[in-house]
Structures are given as structure tokens and as C-alpha cells.
Write an enzyme that holds these catalytic residues in place. Sequence first.
Site, PDB file in Angstrom:
ATOM      1  N   SER A 189       0.838  -1.195   0.000  1.00 38.22           N
ATOM      2  CA  SER A 189       0.000   0.000   0.000  1.00 38.22           C
ATOM      3  C   SER A 189       0.876   1.250   0.000  1.00 38.22           C
ATOM      4  CB  SER A 189      -0.900   0.015   1.246  1.00 38.22           C
ATOM      5  OG  SER A 189      -1.559   1.249   1.391  1.00 38.22           O
ATOM      6  N   TYR A 192      -1.699  -0.870  10.348  1.00 37.28           N
ATOM      7  CA  TYR A 192      -1.884  -1.138   8.920  1.00 37.28           C
ATOM      8  C   TYR A 192      -0.663  -0.678   8.122  1.00 37.28           C
ATOM      9  CZ  TYR A 192      -3.907  -0.979   4.231  1.00 37.28           C
ATOM     10  OH  TYR A 192      -4.154  -1.162   2.888  1.00 37.28           O
TER      11      TYR A 192
END
Length: 253
Positions: free
Chosen positions: A139, A152
Site C-alpha cells: 500500500s 496497517y
Amino acid sequence: MSKFSHILITGASSGIGEALALHYASKGTKLLSICGRNEERLEIVAKICRQKGCEVETKILDVTNKEDVHNWIIESNKKMPLNLVFANAGVATLQETTENVHRTFNINVMGIVNTILPTIEIFKQAPLSQTKHIAITSSIAGYHGMPTCPSYSASKACIKAWGEGLRLNLKDSGINVSTICPGFVRSRITDKNTCPMPFFMEADKAAQIIASNIEKNIGLISFPWQMRFATWLGSILPNRISDFIYSKLPYKV
């Protein structure tokens, strides 16, 4: 037409995984092996792919179960030699509770590890002439620790670094590795976001970008470029400056 005849995708019941399955089914891929945790959603994806003329094998799977993932990948390869494996399954942390943090790292890191290690094992045993490609979904959030989603972003930073290292480590084995760092793409994760999502992108467009770059064997597929530049800049700024910038980001509620 895709050069990959057998593609395996984890986390294929929604988001980027679903979009990738639909994309490759329409590009002449002979066999898709896809897994997810929701049987109903996964079968819907499989049905659409079959309507496009692609053979599809589905598996309800928890990617944190090392033995089950290993067995599924080995059995999938026996049906037809794998050419491209997407280690794509992932979750958002949401609230940073102890349970959610453990879940984030178990799925986003160990789920990727559980997928990649058996893939490397079978790819190393395959002929050098066989097309062999590994794609890891990280990401944009993996470029710098994010105060809005620390677990995350840390989990994505881990697999980003691993993917970049594996690319050179496996080069002489004839195994290509691409690490994918998308920005905000429509998925069940972003559907839960309450914060602003600049340069938001639909999943089918993201799949097209990813597939196009994999065809070219690009090592780091990071998009959109505006987000890539901003997060890269944040990662190289002195901490005093980056801390100030990131402290101004809106928190999820």
C-alpha cells in the site's frame, strides 16, 4: 491477451483481488485459482469469470493457516503450472485494539508469507523457461508510519520491503517479483473509511494499471503518482517536519 495461463489470487472476493480476477478472465487466462473467506461473494466472482470463458477453481481459505495455504497452492499447481501468484489478501485495522492489531499483522504479514513461501518453492522447481511471477499487494501507506493507521501502515511497510528484497534475491532463479502499492482504491476496506481519500480510484482501473505493469515486469507498482510522490517525500523529510505534517492528518472515526 495475457501471457499468464494459470493465475492464483488470494483475497479475490472483493476489491483489487476481485477486479484482478475479472480483468484476467477477460484477457484469455485459462485457469484462475481464487480464494476468499466469504463463499457467497467468491462464487459471484467465479461465476462472472466463467461467463467470460475462464475456468475457475475456488477455495474458502484463511490465509493465516499456513498448512492450508501451502496445500492449496501445491494442489493448484498440480492442476496446471502456476505462472502468476497474487498475494493480495489484507485487512484494515480500524480501531487500534489489541485484538485488531494482532489480526492486522497475522493477515497482512503472515498471510502474505504463507502465500509466498510455497510459491517460491514450486517456482524454483519449475523449468527456467516457464513464466513465473509473484505479485505482493502492499500500500501507499507502507511508505511511512501513519498515525491514522499505525498497524496497517507498518504491516504494509513490512511486505513492501520484503517484496523489493525478494525481487533481486530471486532474479537468478527466473522468478519475477512485483510489489504493488495502491492509494485509495474502492474495496471493503475503503468502504469503511471516514477520512478524506484523495485521488480515489475504482478497482477495475487499479487492476488495469497493475496488470499492465506486471506485463512489463515492473518491480514497484505504486499509484497514483500524486500519492506516490507525496508519501515518498514524507518518508525522506527530517522527522521534525514529517511529524508535523502527519500530525495534521484527519483521524478515522
